[in-house]
Design a protein around this motif. Structure first.
Motif, PDB file in Angstrom:
ATOM      1  N   LEU A 182       2.041 -14.040  -3.313  1.00  0.00           N
ATOM      2  CA  LEU A 182       1.100 -13.617  -2.283  1.00  0.00           C
ATOM      3  C   LEU A 182       1.398 -14.425  -1.031  1.00  0.00           C
ATOM      4  CD1 LEU A 182      -1.422 -12.036  -1.382  1.00  0.00           C
ATOM      5  CD2 LEU A 182      -2.790 -13.943  -2.264  1.00  0.00           C
ATOM      6  N   LEU A 183       1.639 -13.747   0.076  1.00  0.00           N
ATOM      7  CA  LEU A 183       2.016 -14.403   1.323  1.00  0.00           C
ATOM      8  C   LEU A 183       0.807 -14.626   2.228  1.00  0.00           C
ATOM      9  CD1 LEU A 183       4.423 -15.391   3.052  1.00  0.00           C
ATOM     10  CD2 LEU A 183       4.580 -13.077   3.942  1.00  0.00           C
ATOM     11  N   LEU A 184      -0.050 -13.591   2.330  1.00  0.00           N
ATOM     12  CA  LEU A 184      -1.202 -13.717   3.211  1.00  0.00           C
ATOM     13  C   LEU A 184      -2.266 -12.697   2.835  1.00  0.00           C
ATOM     14  CD1 LEU A 184      -1.200 -11.193   5.479  1.00  0.00           C
ATOM     15  CD2 LEU A 184       0.741 -12.484   6.315  1.00  0.00           C
ATOM     16  N   VAL A 185      -3.488 -12.972   3.271  1.00  0.00           N
ATOM     17  CA  VAL A 185      -4.585 -12.009   3.155  1.00  0.00           C
ATOM     18  C   VAL A 185      -5.324 -11.978   4.486  1.00  0.00           C
ATOM     19  CG1 VAL A 185      -4.889 -12.224   0.659  1.00  0.00           C
ATOM     20  CG2 VAL A 185      -6.202 -13.685   2.184  1.00  0.00           C
ATOM     21  N   GLY A 186      -5.983 -10.872   4.729  1.00  0.00           N
ATOM     22  CA  GLY A 186      -6.743 -10.714   5.964  1.00  0.00           C
ATOM     23  C   GLY A 186      -7.219  -9.282   6.089  1.00  0.00           C
ATOM     24  N   ARG A 187      -7.281  -8.828   7.330  1.00  0.00           N
ATOM     25  CA  ARG A 187      -7.743  -7.470   7.622  1.00  0.00           C
ATOM     26  C   ARG A 187      -6.910  -6.876   8.744  1.00  0.00           C
ATOM     27  NH1 ARG A 187     -14.364  -7.969   7.800  1.00  0.00           N
ATOM     28  NH2 ARG A 187     -14.538  -8.725   5.666  1.00  0.00           N
ATOM     29  N   TYR A 188      -6.733  -5.562   8.641  1.00  0.00           N
ATOM     30  CA  TYR A 188      -6.281  -4.778   9.782  1.00  0.00           C
ATOM     31  C   TYR A 188      -7.548  -4.229  10.433  1.00  0.00           C
ATOM     32  CZ  TYR A 188      -1.351  -4.187   8.264  1.00  0.00           C
ATOM     33  OH  TYR A 188      -0.042  -4.358   7.905  1.00  0.00           O
ATOM     34  N   ILE A 189      -7.645  -4.359  11.733  1.00  0.00           N
ATOM     35  CA  ILE A 189      -8.699  -3.691  12.497  1.00  0.00           C
ATOM     36  C   ILE A 189      -7.967  -2.768  13.458  1.00  0.00           C
ATOM     37  CG2 ILE A 189     -10.687  -3.957  14.023  1.00  0.00           C
ATOM     38  CD1 ILE A 189     -10.889  -6.872  12.844  1.00  0.00           C
ATOM     39  N   ASP A 190      -7.941  -1.496  13.098  1.00  0.00           N
ATOM     40  CA  ASP A 190      -7.152  -0.501  13.819  1.00  0.00           C
ATOM     41  C   ASP A 190      -8.034   0.402  14.658  1.00  0.00           C
ATOM     42  OD1 ASP A 190      -4.785  -1.392  12.643  1.00  0.00           O
ATOM     43  OD2 ASP A 190      -4.886   0.076  11.018  1.00  0.00           O
ATOM     44  N   GLN A 191      -7.542   0.741  15.833  1.00  0.00           N
ATOM     45  CA  GLN A 191      -8.136   1.769  16.672  1.00  0.00           C
ATOM     46  C   GLN A 191      -7.190   2.965  16.629  1.00  0.00           C
ATOM     47  OE1 GLN A 191     -11.099   1.407  18.333  1.00  0.00           O
ATOM     48  NE2 GLN A 191     -11.285  -0.641  17.467  1.00  0.00           N
ATOM     49  N   LEU A 192      -7.727   4.113  16.237  1.00  0.00           N
ATOM     50  CA  LEU A 192      -6.942   5.331  16.127  1.00  0.00           C
ATOM     51  C   LEU A 192      -7.540   6.415  17.010  1.00  0.00           C
ATOM     52  CD1 LEU A 192      -6.690   5.486  12.227  1.00  0.00           C
ATOM     53  CD2 LEU A 192      -5.010   4.518  13.775  1.00  0.00           C
ATOM     54  N   LYS A 193      -6.669   7.219  17.585  1.00  0.00           N
ATOM     55  CA  LYS A 193      -7.119   8.402  18.308  1.00  0.00           C
ATOM     56  C   LYS A 193      -6.977   9.596  17.386  1.00  0.00           C
ATOM     57  CE  LYS A 193      -5.869   7.140  23.029  1.00  0.00           C
ATOM     58  NZ  LYS A 193      -4.961   7.453  24.145  1.00  0.00           N
ATOM     59  N   GLN A 194      -7.982  10.447  17.452  1.00  0.00           N
ATOM     60  CA  GLN A 194      -7.912  11.695  16.689  1.00  0.00           C
ATOM     61  C   GLN A 194      -8.206  12.842  17.630  1.00  0.00           C
ATOM     62  OE1 GLN A 194     -11.060  12.526  13.921  1.00  0.00           O
ATOM     63  NE2 GLN A 194      -9.670  13.603  12.552  1.00  0.00           N
ATOM     64  N   ARG A 195      -7.287  13.769  17.685  1.00  0.00           N
ATOM     65  CA  ARG A 195      -7.460  14.970  18.491  1.00  0.00           C
ATOM     66  C   ARG A 195      -7.368  16.179  17.571  1.00  0.00           C
ATOM     67  NH1 ARG A 195      -9.424  11.639  21.434  1.00  0.00           N
ATOM     68  NH2 ARG A 195      -8.327  10.682  23.137  1.00  0.00           N
TER      69      ARG A 195
END
Length: 152
Positions: free
Chosen positions: A112-125
């Protein structure tokens, strides 16, 4: 599971696979022209958020072009990201995902190298594929191994 949930899960999986395969061209196909990337971690000692890396799209592209010139961890990375919260606001999505990243060295040992979170902003059309406009990697892990130059 709704169509939106499945679309987000599939999108996240495709981006992780592209990064795992070091196929940065494919990863960037999922990113908008206004893409921004940031890696942060909270410091208990300083009691504040630290920004370790911040790039716009052109900076991110320059970063990945320089990877072959860096001493890097030999082996393969594997990102496991599970969407935990999806918020829709005027056609834009914020997706918070739990993240674990593993590294398998050339001897076949996986750690295991790392843990955390992705906080992504996505556009949806309507009728268009999802587009990643911002990714914040918020790490719980603050001690990364030497040679960790791959985008998280």
């Amino acid at each position: 599971m709704s169509n939106l949930d499945e679309s987000v899960r599939s999108f996240l999986g495709r981006t992780c696979l592209a990064l795992d395969d070091e196929n940065y061209t494919e990863f960037l196909r999922h990113c908008g022209s206004d893409f921004a990337y940031q890696v942060t971690a909270f410091s208990d000692e300083l009691r504040k958020e630290m920004v370790w890396l911040e790039q716009d799209r052109s900076g991110f592209e320059a970063l990945i072009k320089m990877l072959p010139q860096h001493v890097r961890m030999a082996g393969r990375f594997n990102r496991q990201a599970a969407p935990a919260k999806v918020t829709l606001n005027n056609g834009n999505l914020e997706v918070v995902s739990q993240l674990a990243m593993f590294h398998t060295n050339l001897d076949g040992d996986t750690r295991l190298l790392l843990v955390g979170r992705y906080i992504d902003q996505l556009k949806q059309r309507d009728g268009e594929p999802l587009v990643l406009t911002r990714r914040v990697v918020r790490l719980d892990t603050r001690n990364l191994r030497e040679g960790m130059h791959a985008p998280i």
